[in-house]
Design a protein around this motif. Structure first.
Motif, PDB file in Angstrom:
ATOM      1  N   HIS A 138       0.817  -1.216   0.000  1.00 36.75           N
ATOM      2  CA  HIS A 138       0.000   0.000   0.000  1.00 36.75           C
ATOM      3  C   HIS A 138       0.854   1.270   0.000  1.00 36.75           C
ATOM      4  O   HIS A 138       1.572   1.534   0.954  1.00 36.75           O
ATOM      5  N   TRP A 175       2.260   0.319   4.381  1.00 37.41           N
ATOM      6  CA  TRP A 175       1.822  -0.935   4.985  1.00 37.41           C
ATOM      7  C   TRP A 175       1.543  -1.949   3.902  1.00 37.41           C
ATOM      8  O   TRP A 175       1.576  -1.628   2.708  1.00 37.41           O
ATOM      9  N   HIS A 177      -1.000  -5.444   2.962  1.00 39.87           N
ATOM     10  CA  HIS A 177      -2.212  -6.174   3.348  1.00 39.87           C
ATOM     11  C   HIS A 177      -2.707  -6.957   2.142  1.00 39.87           C
ATOM     12  O   HIS A 177      -2.298  -6.689   1.011  1.00 39.87           O
ATOM     13  N   HIS A 441      -3.550   3.447  -6.116  1.00 40.47           N
ATOM     14  CA  HIS A 441      -2.328   2.631  -6.067  1.00 40.47           C
ATOM     15  C   HIS A 441      -1.197   3.230  -6.910  1.00 40.47           C
ATOM     16  O   HIS A 441      -1.431   3.946  -7.866  1.00 40.47           O
TER      17      HIS A 441
HETATM   18 CU1  C2O Z   1      -4.562  -0.471   1.001  1.00 42.77          CU
HETATM   19 CU2  C2O Z   1      -5.897  -1.088  -2.715  1.00 42.77          CU
HETATM   20  O1  C2O Z   1      -5.234  -0.790  -0.800  1.00 42.77           O
END
Ligand code: C2O
Ligand code: CU
Ligand code: CU
Length: 510
Positions: A138, A175, A177, A441
């Motif tokens: 992320h 982070w 995930h 992103h």
């Molecule tokens: Cu923390 Cu597409 O995400």
């Protein structure tokens, strides 16, 4: 049963309306929130306590534990190599009934990944879960095919290697995930999330300022110690648990010496909880956001709002006289949403700060931190609309969907395209009556302004962010440039919304 694209809400005659997303009339901000009618909630099943109601006290007051660092198995300089195993693991939470989490390397939160600008990172994922998963980095500028997109799942039992090199200038607090199609929310609330720090070898913050890492996560436990599945209301408002944890602990204690300054890096790793952070008796100095340090410290803050997925770096100075304690707490915040069991708006203590009896001299911060260049004049612009709507499902049930530009996520569809290295201005307009944190992103962006009720407020300082809250009926304008080709996700970071399709695909082309 995990695959839910829609939520069934109420029955015939108890139609609940979330938004006024129909009208395009009136300027942004001119929309009036519609009245909301909610069917009375059924009494909650025993196994599924309402959010924010502890079923039993967890141990509080333990010294704050440091995050476990993921060991680097590489002997080559500037290469970080390691393995993350996605696996179930039990941890004692309530007395007598251990809780099964889904974890990285059996740790809740996941291990701390600590790397340096310029490093090549090679992390192998072993998926020992019974669902597909991915690891998403992320906020990091990694190539799309290494970014754990939902289009690149790792099947149960499979492994894959993620590899990327971190550019100079990427130092910051990130982070990782999971990001599998439709399962992200569940995998994160069951425990899968970890902090990733990219360090600079020329960090301007004096190393003598002690650093504390605080990963804030949300946990809902049933009385038998299990982590219950999401309720229909969770799928709608985003799940909030009955405990907020810091580094996996309930209300731990952090020690500070009188006079001492500490640098706190804080991650909001919750699915849906808005943290309006305040430290009793103290102000805080903001020095960094998601993508690294600010140009200059912003001192004197009484509170800081940290939406899901956001990170901050703060300087906290112990300027009271000992002995004393202070409490880091999350103050009430209304993020909209529905239901009598809607998002909580209580003050929640997170952490106790305990003054020691030692004393330390204060260490001055430099007056400038990071030469963030303004991204420059945009040559393209995009406008995105967040909405939530009620479709009329069969049997008189209403289906609530959370949409971007009127659409639900389709991994096979390209929703937007951008050209490589072109500066763009994006405006994200929220036409729903609840807040949604917008996340893009692959890069960091700069927020330019926020418009609410017809008033536009310029962002007070330049900062690198990858997530920004877009409050109900607000519009946020930002500048962004993508520097790698391929498909990127953008979505709401209330993970229940993301998992139900409040997400789109941006294709970056030449
Ligand atoms: Cu923390 Cu597409 O995400
Ligand atoms: Cu992301
Ligand atoms: Cu949302």
């Amino acid at each position: 049963m995990d695959r839910r694209r829609f939520i069934l809400l109420g029955t015939a005659g108890s139609v609940a309306v979330l938004t006024g997303c129909g009208g395009s009339g009136g300027g942004e901000g001119a929309v009036t929130p519609p009245a909301v009618t909610v069917p009375p909630p059924a009494s909650p099943p025993v196994s599924n306590p309402p959010p924010s109601t502890p079923v039993s006290p967890l141990t509080v007051g333990q010294p704050l534990t440091n995050l476990v660092r993921l060991a680097n198995t590489s002997t080559t300089p500037n290469v970080f190599a390691a393995t993350l195993v996605a696996q179930r693991a039990s941890k004692a939470m309530l007395p007598g009934s251990p809780t099964e989490f889904w974890t990285y390397n059996s740790l809740v939160p996941g291990p701390l990944i600590e790397v340096y600008e310029g490093d090549t990172v090679r992390i192998r994922l072993e998926n020992q879960l019974s669902q597909e998963t991915t690891v998403h980095w992320h906020g990091l500028p990694v190539p799309p095919d290494q970014d754990g997109n939902p289009m690149d799942p790792v099947a149960p039992g499979a492994t894959r290697l993620y590899e990327f090199t971190l550019p100079v200038g990427s130092a910051g607090t990130y982070w990782y995930h999971p990001h599998p199609h439709e399962f992200t929310a569940e995998q994160v609330f069951r425990g899968m999330a970890g902090l990733l720090i990219v360090r600079s070898r020329t960090d301007p913050v004096p190393a003598a300022i002690e650093e504390k890492l605080l990963v804030i996560s949300d946990l809902r436990l049933a009385t038998d110690g299990t982590i219950p599945a999401n309720t229909p209301m969770d799928w709608q408002n985003g799940r909030e648990g009955n405990y907020l944890l810091v580094n996996g602990q309930h209300r731990p204690v952090l020690s500070i010496d009188p006079g001492q300054s500490q640098r706190w890096r804080i991650l909001n790793a919750t699915n849906a909880r808005y943290l309006r952070l305040a430290l009793t008796g103290h102000t805080m100095t903001l020095i960094g956001t998601d993508g690294g340090l600010l140009r200059a410290p912003v001192p004197g803050l009484d509170e800081i709002l940290l939406a899901p997925a956001e990170r901050v770096e703060l300087i906290v100075t112990a300027n009271l006289s000992a002995p004393t304690t202070a409490v880091l707490q999350s103050l009430p915040y209304d993020r909209g949403g529905m239901g009598m069991m809607g998002p909580s708006s209580a003050t929640i203590p997170l952490l106790t700060v305990n003054y020691t009896t030692a004393t330390r001299a204060a260490i001055a911060l430099p007056s400038t931190l990071n030469a963030i260049a303004d991204l420059g004049l945009p040559i393209q612009s995009k406008r995105l609309v967040f909405s939530s709507g009620m479709g009329m499902g069969g049997m008189g049930g209403g289906m609530v969907s959370f949409l971007i530009d009127g659409k639900s996520f389709d991994p096979a569809r390209i929703d937007l395209t951008s050209r490589l290295n072109e500066i763009e201005q994006w405006t994200i307009e929220n036409r729903s009556s609840m807040d949604h944190p917008f996340h893009l992103h692959g890069t960091q962006f700069q927020v330019v302004s926020r418009t609410r009720n017809g008033t536009t407020i310029a962002e007070p300082f330049v900062a690198w962010r990858d997530t920004v809250n877009v409050a109900a009926f607000e519009a946020v304008t930002l500048k962004v440039v993508q520097q790698q080709l391929g498909k990127r996700m953008y979505h709401c970071h209330i993970l229940e919304h993301e998992s139900q399709g409040m997400m789109g695909v941006l294709d970056v082309i030449v």
